[in-house]
Design a protein around this motif. Structure first.
Motif, mmCIF file in Angstrom:
data_model
loop_
_atom_site.group_PDB
_atom_site.id
_atom_site.type_symbol
_atom_site.label_atom_id
_atom_site.label_comp_id
_atom_site.label_asym_id
_atom_site.label_seq_id
_atom_site.Cartn_x
_atom_site.Cartn_y
_atom_site.Cartn_z
ATOM 1 N N GLU A 205 0.810 -1.223 0.000
ATOM 2 C CA GLU A 205 0.000 0.000 0.000
ATOM 3 C C GLU A 205 0.840 1.270 0.000
ATOM 4 O O GLU A 205 0.310 2.368 -0.036
ATOM 5 N N LYS A 206 2.177 1.133 0.053
ATOM 6 C CA LYS A 206 3.014 2.339 0.141
ATOM 7 C C LYS A 206 3.010 3.125 -1.178
ATOM 8 O O LYS A 206 2.593 2.609 -2.211
ATOM 9 N N PHE A 207 3.484 4.353 -1.135
ATOM 10 C CA PHE A 207 3.606 5.230 -2.300
ATOM 11 C C PHE A 207 4.585 4.621 -3.296
ATOM 12 O O PHE A 207 5.666 4.173 -2.897
ATOM 13 N N VAL A 208 4.191 4.606 -4.583
ATOM 14 C CA VAL A 208 5.093 4.000 -5.571
ATOM 15 C C VAL A 208 6.361 4.849 -5.707
ATOM 16 O O VAL A 208 6.295 6.021 -6.043
ATOM 17 N N GLY A 209 7.480 4.237 -5.409
ATOM 18 C CA GLY A 209 8.754 4.947 -5.481
ATOM 19 C C GLY A 209 9.331 5.254 -4.109
ATOM 20 O O GLY A 209 10.476 5.665 -3.999
ATOM 21 N N ALA A 210 8.538 5.054 -3.056
ATOM 22 C CA ALA A 210 9.035 5.335 -1.699
ATOM 23 C C ALA A 210 9.730 4.111 -1.110
ATOM 24 O O ALA A 210 9.462 2.976 -1.500
ATOM 25 N N VAL A 211 10.623 4.350 -0.132
ATOM 26 C CA VAL A 211 11.189 3.245 0.647
ATOM 27 C C VAL A 211 10.108 2.771 1.622
ATOM 28 O O VAL A 211 9.851 1.595 1.766
ATOM 29 N N TYR A 212 9.491 3.739 2.303
ATOM 30 C CA TYR A 212 8.305 3.435 3.106
ATOM 31 C C TYR A 212 7.422 4.674 3.215
ATOM 32 O O TYR A 212 7.861 5.799 2.958
ATOM 33 N N THR A 213 6.171 4.439 3.593
ATOM 34 C CA THR A 213 5.196 5.517 3.713
ATOM 35 C C THR A 213 4.613 5.519 5.115
ATOM 36 O O THR A 213 4.128 4.490 5.586
ATOM 37 N N ASN A 214 4.691 6.655 5.768
ATOM 38 C CA ASN A 214 3.971 6.820 7.035
ATOM 39 C C ASN A 214 2.607 7.416 6.740
ATOM 40 O O ASN A 214 2.463 8.203 5.806
ATOM 41 N N THR A 215 1.620 7.042 7.537
ATOM 42 C CA THR A 215 0.258 7.435 7.202
ATOM 43 C C THR A 215 -0.557 7.784 8.442
ATOM 44 O O THR A 215 -0.179 7.431 9.564
ATOM 45 N N MET A 216 -1.654 8.490 8.208
ATOM 46 C CA MET A 216 -2.592 8.811 9.284
ATOM 47 C C MET A 216 -3.949 8.305 8.837
ATOM 48 O O MET A 216 -4.403 8.627 7.744
ATOM 49 N N GLU A 217 -4.574 7.525 9.674
ATOM 50 C CA GLU A 217 -5.847 6.917 9.303
ATOM 51 C C GLU A 217 -6.948 7.385 10.259
ATOM 52 O O GLU A 217 -6.730 7.466 11.467
ATOM 53 N N ALA A 218 -8.115 7.703 9.694
ATOM 54 C CA ALA A 218 -9.264 8.046 10.537
ATOM 55 C C ALA A 218 -10.414 7.135 10.166
ATOM 56 O O ALA A 218 -10.490 6.642 9.043
ATOM 57 N N ILE A 219 -11.316 6.908 11.122
ATOM 58 C CA ILE A 219 -12.474 6.076 10.805
ATOM 59 C C ILE A 219 -13.692 6.975 10.609
ATOM 60 O O ILE A 219 -13.887 7.947 11.327
ATOM 61 N N MET A 220 -14.483 6.638 9.599
ATOM 62 C CA MET A 220 -15.696 7.399 9.318
ATOM 63 C C MET A 220 -16.886 6.690 9.983
ATOM 64 O O MET A 220 -16.808 5.499 10.290
ATOM 65 N N PRO A 221 -17.995 7.404 10.183
ATOM 66 C CA PRO A 221 -19.117 6.794 10.906
ATOM 67 C C PRO A 221 -19.712 5.554 10.236
ATOM 68 O O PRO A 221 -20.384 4.764 10.880
ATOM 69 N N ASP A 222 -19.460 5.350 8.929
ATOM 70 C CA ASP A 222 -19.971 4.140 8.277
ATOM 71 C C ASP A 222 -18.992 2.978 8.416
ATOM 72 O O ASP A 222 -19.186 1.919 7.831
#
Ligand SMILES: [Zn+2]
Length: 480
Positions: A205-222
């Motif tokens: 799921e990382k960004f194409v071309g990155a060594v690694y990707t840090n991410t922030m995830e939120a949950i939606m009410p659905d």
């Protein structure tokens, strides 16, 4: 409010339709003539401006500067980093003509600027004295969307910022990736009032071309996850093909270490989904362009002058406290119509001043988040309004935190996993680290690894799919 003006479906019953109606009826955005594109209306753009100014200030404080890059990128440049190009190619819009003349080389409408930025950074950077180089770009990116348009969430063009930095050491670049995540988190949690889970993306799921990707995830009410922004460690993956090199203090030539990162107007989409209700939008006070609306109530011309004067006085008192306030003086509309309109637009607080209030030297305060009405002595208006805005901000964040907690559950069994997923849950599950297990889940359930939270290493459990030893506890879920 008539059916056509108000929201006609409930958030709980038809979340998707509810969302679209809020976007359109709160006048945040509209569909553009070209499929897949939207137009941002002033009420929506004001929210983007609030996010932008908050982030911009933090980025500048931490030593970043703004620049501008053109929207057209020659194909030869875009295709220079092969994995990157392969990843983006299916979504690229191409310009092939100028007027009637066919161009010698196709030009891409920027899907992201890594290639363009690096072709210039290689010219600008000569020695260690030029580093770190930390430039941010406020622009838009274009990636063709084949699925149906969802304003702020799925559009072929979107507003965002993209930061691109170069450092002399790997450690410094990795620190930058973390620092940026912290800046994003502060703005999103403290101003948009949306709690986040931070961590890494999986290899898949990382960004194409990155060594690694840090991410922030939120949950939606659905129950679906929304990626709120990413910060990539690029290593030297772009520095090498683009020859971003510098002479170090010993006059030895080295490749630079790089990062790139961005958040988009997706954050507005998240704000709508997390805080909105059946009456429309609910804006956290910190990002609301209007925090308080004052509605004067009068039934005859005799009252009008005195009540308007009182409303103006209230506005002045609030403005002195740096509160963003508007007096709604439109004579042609009834107070009830105005109440509904400002509720739809999500203004955090409403103040009503009528003839009886005037006589008692008081006003009525109505909160958008709880609908709670209170009488307030006029003399206390500035202090009480300020503290109520703080309470609303806090209440929205606390509610969102509650949703995140309620919708996250731990599972270690695949059957249980599927049952909980159907209930719209985020699933905390042990994973062996094998991409085959990740793909199996994706193919069979549509869920993917949303985020691998920091410090979630765990070798004591068994992988939810293959039952071999786990490496980490990750968050699975369906996403936007
Ligand atoms: Zn496994």
């Amino acid at each position: 409010m008539s059916k056509e003006v108000g929201i006609t479906v409930s958030k709980n019953e038809n979340f998707s339709e509810w969302y679209t109606q809020v976007v359109l009826k709160a006048e945040l955005a509209d569909y553009a003539p070209v499929k897949g594109l939207i137009v941002l209306r002033p009420h929506g753009y004001a929210i983007w401006e609030a996010i932008k100014s908050s982030l911009d200030e933090k980025l500048k404080k931490s030593g970043h500067e703004n620049g501008f890059m053109p929207i057209l990128i020659p194909e030869s440049l875009l295709s220079k980093e092969k994995t990157h190009f392969k990843g983006f190619n299916p979504e690229v819009f191409w310009v092939t003509h100028s007027g009637e003349n066919e161009l010698g080389e196709r030009l891409a409408l920027r899907p992201t600027s890594e290639t363009l930025v690096n072709s210039l950074y290689s010219k600008w950077i000569k020695s260690w004295r030029d580093l770190p180089l930390k430039i941010n770009f406020w622009n838009s990116a274009l990636r063709a969307e084949i699925k149906a348009t969802k304003p702020f969430l799925r559009t072929s063009e979107y507003l965002w910022q993209e930061g691109h930095t170069v450092h002399s050491t790997e450690e410094e670049a990795e620190q930058e990736v973390m620092d940026i995540l912290e800046i994003y988190k502060k703005t999103i949690e403290e101003e948009l009032a949306i709690p986040l889970i931070t961590g890494k993306k999986s290899e898949n799921e990382k960004f194409v071309g990155a060594v690694y990707t840090n991410t922030m995830e939120a949950i939606m009410p659905d129950g679906k996850g929304l990626q709120m922004g990413t910060s990539h460690f690029l290593g030297q993956n772009f520095a090498k093909p683009f020859e971003v090199k510098f002479l170090d203090k010993n006059n030895v030539e080295n490749y630079g270490w790089q990062t790139s990162w961005g958040v988009s107007w997706r954050l507005i989409g998240a704000m709508i989904m997390v805080h909105g209700d059946d009456r429309g939008l609910v804006m956290p006070p910190k990002v609301a362009s209007i925090q308080v609306v004052i509605v004067p109530i009068y039934y005859s011309g005799d009252d009008r002058k005195d009540i308007i004067a009182k409303a103006d006085e209230a506005q002045k008192r609030l403005q002195e406290k740096k509160i963003r306030v508007r007096v709604d003086k439109r004579d042609e509309l009834t107070p009830g119509f105005k109440f509904n309109e400002w509720e739809m637009k999500g203004i955090p607080l409403r103040i009503e001043i009528g003839p009886k209030d005037l006589a008692k030297n008081k006003v009525v305060l109505v909160r958008r988040d709880t609908q709670k009405k209170t009488d307030l002595q006029f003399d206390k208006i500035d202090t009480v309004v300020a503290s109520t805005l703080d309470e609303i901000q806090k209440n929205l964040f606390d509610n969102a935190k509650k949703i995140l907690k309620e919708k996250t559950t731990e599972v270690d069994d695949y059957e249980d996993f599927k049952t909980q997923l159907e209930k719209g849950m985020f699933l905390k599950a042990p994973w062996c680290g094998n991409q085959k297990c990740e793909e199996k889940i994706k193919n069979e359930t549509g869920a993917d690894i949303r985020v691998i939270p920091f410090n979630s290493e765990n070798t004591e459990s068994k992988c939810v799919i293959c039952k071999s030893s786990s490496e980490v506890i990750v968050i699975f879920g369906r996403g936007y």
